[in-house]
Structure formats: C-alpha cells, structure tokens
Design a protein around this motif. Sequence first.
Motif, short mmCIF file in Angstrom:
data_model
loop_
_atom_site.label_atom_id
_atom_site.label_comp_id
_atom_site.label_asym_id
_atom_site.label_seq_id
_atom_site.Cartn_x
_atom_site.Cartn_y
_atom_site.Cartn_z
N ARG A 142 0.84 -1.21 0.00
CA ARG A 142 0.00 0.00 0.00
C ARG A 142 0.87 1.26 0.00
O ARG A 142 0.56 2.24 -0.68
CB ARG A 142 -0.94 -0.01 1.21
CG ARG A 142 -2.07 -1.01 1.12
CD ARG A 142 -3.13 -0.72 2.17
NE ARG A 142 -2.60 -0.88 3.52
CZ ARG A 142 -2.61 -2.04 4.20
NH1 ARG A 142 -3.13 -3.12 3.63
NH2 ARG A 142 -2.14 -2.09 5.43
N ARG A 143 1.96 1.21 0.76
CA ARG A 143 2.85 2.37 0.83
C ARG A 143 3.48 2.65 -0.53
O ARG A 143 3.56 3.81 -0.97
CB ARG A 143 3.95 2.12 1.86
CG ARG A 143 4.89 3.30 2.07
CD ARG A 143 5.93 2.98 3.13
NE ARG A 143 5.29 2.66 4.40
CZ ARG A 143 5.94 2.13 5.43
NH1 ARG A 143 7.24 1.85 5.33
NH2 ARG A 143 5.31 1.89 6.56
N TRP A 178 1.10 -0.52 -12.19
CA TRP A 178 0.43 -1.66 -12.81
C TRP A 178 0.81 -2.95 -12.09
O TRP A 178 -0.06 -3.79 -11.80
CB TRP A 178 0.83 -1.75 -14.28
CG TRP A 178 0.44 -3.05 -14.93
CD1 TRP A 178 -0.83 -3.46 -15.24
CD2 TRP A 178 1.32 -4.10 -15.33
NE1 TRP A 178 -0.77 -4.72 -15.82
CE2 TRP A 178 0.53 -5.13 -15.88
CE3 TRP A 178 2.71 -4.27 -15.28
CZ2 TRP A 178 1.07 -6.31 -16.37
CZ3 TRP A 178 3.26 -5.44 -15.77
CH2 TRP A 178 2.45 -6.45 -16.31
N GLN A 179 2.07 -3.12 -11.76
CA GLN A 179 2.51 -4.32 -11.06
C GLN A 179 1.82 -4.45 -9.71
O GLN A 179 1.30 -5.51 -9.35
CB GLN A 179 4.02 -4.31 -10.84
CG GLN A 179 4.50 -5.54 -10.08
CD GLN A 179 5.94 -5.38 -9.57
OE1 GLN A 179 6.62 -4.43 -9.94
NE2 GLN A 179 6.37 -6.29 -8.73
N PHE A 180 1.78 -3.36 -8.95
CA PHE A 180 1.24 -3.42 -7.60
C PHE A 180 -0.27 -3.22 -7.55
O PHE A 180 -0.85 -3.20 -6.46
CB PHE A 180 1.94 -2.37 -6.71
CG PHE A 180 3.30 -2.80 -6.27
CD1 PHE A 180 3.47 -3.55 -5.12
CD2 PHE A 180 4.42 -2.50 -7.02
CE1 PHE A 180 4.73 -3.97 -4.71
CE2 PHE A 180 5.68 -2.91 -6.64
CZ PHE A 180 5.84 -3.65 -5.48
N SER A 181 -0.91 -3.10 -8.71
CA SER A 181 -2.37 -3.03 -8.73
C SER A 181 -2.98 -4.41 -8.49
O SER A 181 -4.16 -4.51 -8.15
CB SER A 181 -2.86 -2.48 -10.08
OG SER A 181 -2.53 -3.37 -11.14
N ALA A 182 -2.18 -5.46 -8.68
CA ALA A 182 -2.67 -6.82 -8.43
C ALA A 182 -2.76 -7.07 -6.94
O ALA A 182 -1.84 -6.76 -6.18
CB ALA A 182 -1.74 -7.84 -9.08
N ALA A 183 -3.88 -7.64 -6.50
CA ALA A 183 -4.08 -7.91 -5.08
C ALA A 183 -3.28 -9.13 -4.63
O ALA A 183 -2.85 -9.21 -3.48
CB ALA A 183 -5.56 -8.11 -4.78
#
Length: 237
Positions: A20-21, A71-76
């Motif tokens: 999240r950070r 985009w990479q960190f949009s995946a849960a």
Amino acid sequence: MADIPISPGPSPARRDVLTRRIRLLVAATITYNVIEAAVAITAGTLASSTALIGFGLDSVIEVSSATAVAWQFSAADHAVREAREKTTLRIIAISFFVLAAYVTAESLRTLAGTGEAEPSLPGIVLAALSLAVMPILSAAQRRSGRELGSASAVADSKQTLLCTYLSAVLLLGLVANATLGWTWADPIAAIVIAAVAVKEGRDAWRGDSCCTPMPSSTLPEVSADDCGDGCCGSKEV
C-alpha cells in the motif's frame, strides 16, 4: 562454521502494508511528474531552452516508469505481482535507455551551437523544487522496495533519484546561463547523467536492482547511494 539462517522476508501483514505504501508513493510520483512535465515543457518552449524541454520529457519518462510499477502493484495477489516483476523491470530499463539517448542527443546538439536559450525564472524555481522533493520520494520508495524485496520498486526509486541529479544539472545550467552566460555547463553535465542512466537501465534489465526481502526488524537505514552497486542490503560475512 555455523550456517547463517536465511531471512524469510516480511510477514504477509507487513507485505500488505509495504505494498500500500509503494502504491501511494508511486501515485505521488506520477502526479508530481505530470505537473512537472507540463510546467517544464511550457517554460522551455517559451525560453527556447532545450534543457528545460528535455527535463520535461524526462518527467514524461518518469511517469511511464512509475505507471509500470503501479500496474505491477495493482494486483491484489502477491504471486501475480511477482509474475509481473520482469515485465515491469524491462519497461523501466527501456525508459532509462530512451532518457539516455535523448539527453545525449540534445547535449551534443547544444554543444554544437544550435540555438541559445533565454533565462527562465520559472525553470529555475521548478528545478529547485524538484531538487528538494525528488530525494524524499526516492528514499521512501527505495526503503519500502528493499524491505519488500521488489526489484522494480527499487529500480523505479533509482529513476526518481536520477531525476534529482537532472534537477541539479538543470538548476546549475539555468543559473549559469542567467548569470554568467555559460551555455556549455548544462550539456556537459547532462552527458554524465546519460551515462548513469545507461548503467541503471542495464541493471534494471538484468534484474540487479534488488535482492531477497529483508525483515523490517533488521532493515538498515537507507542512504542516498544505497543500492548503487546493484545489491540491496546484502553483505558478505
């Protein structure tokens, strides 16, 4: 000699916090660079300054890098994020190479005596502001990326740090042009920055920007030049 235990990395709860950070930091980086690009390109066009226009285009490339990480960190799911890591690193590497090529071309063109830039007060203010903001964003993202063990997050933080160097070069160039008439200072320093961009792009392409995750309880303080050798926090014992 006793075996050295291998760190299991951050816990799932800590990993979620770090994720999240990084999302927030990437969003802040994108927002700032969009504004920076608009101001720099506009001011550069009005002053006929290739340095300012180049700085604005660098901000556009920075946005593409940060967007790739977003985009990479949009995946849960953590497994999906790991699968996207290589693609994200390649996008970041390509953006480094494009930046290096553009800066080099523009620097050589300036050294050849093509065009003279007029003094730009908005450009000086923008460069000084970026010089203050970018190191903070870079250090925060690098610290989180190292703890999480994300090579792409660390690589993107390096590009943000490179933007800091470019801000310093731009500021020196604009001030020298406005006060001393030294038109050669900016392109010479920019060529050095282009060489650094090539190295960082190569490291990102090979995935050398980070290492295995480190537990937050043992994470060392991060200085501005950490990870410069392509290894995040690993040391020989």
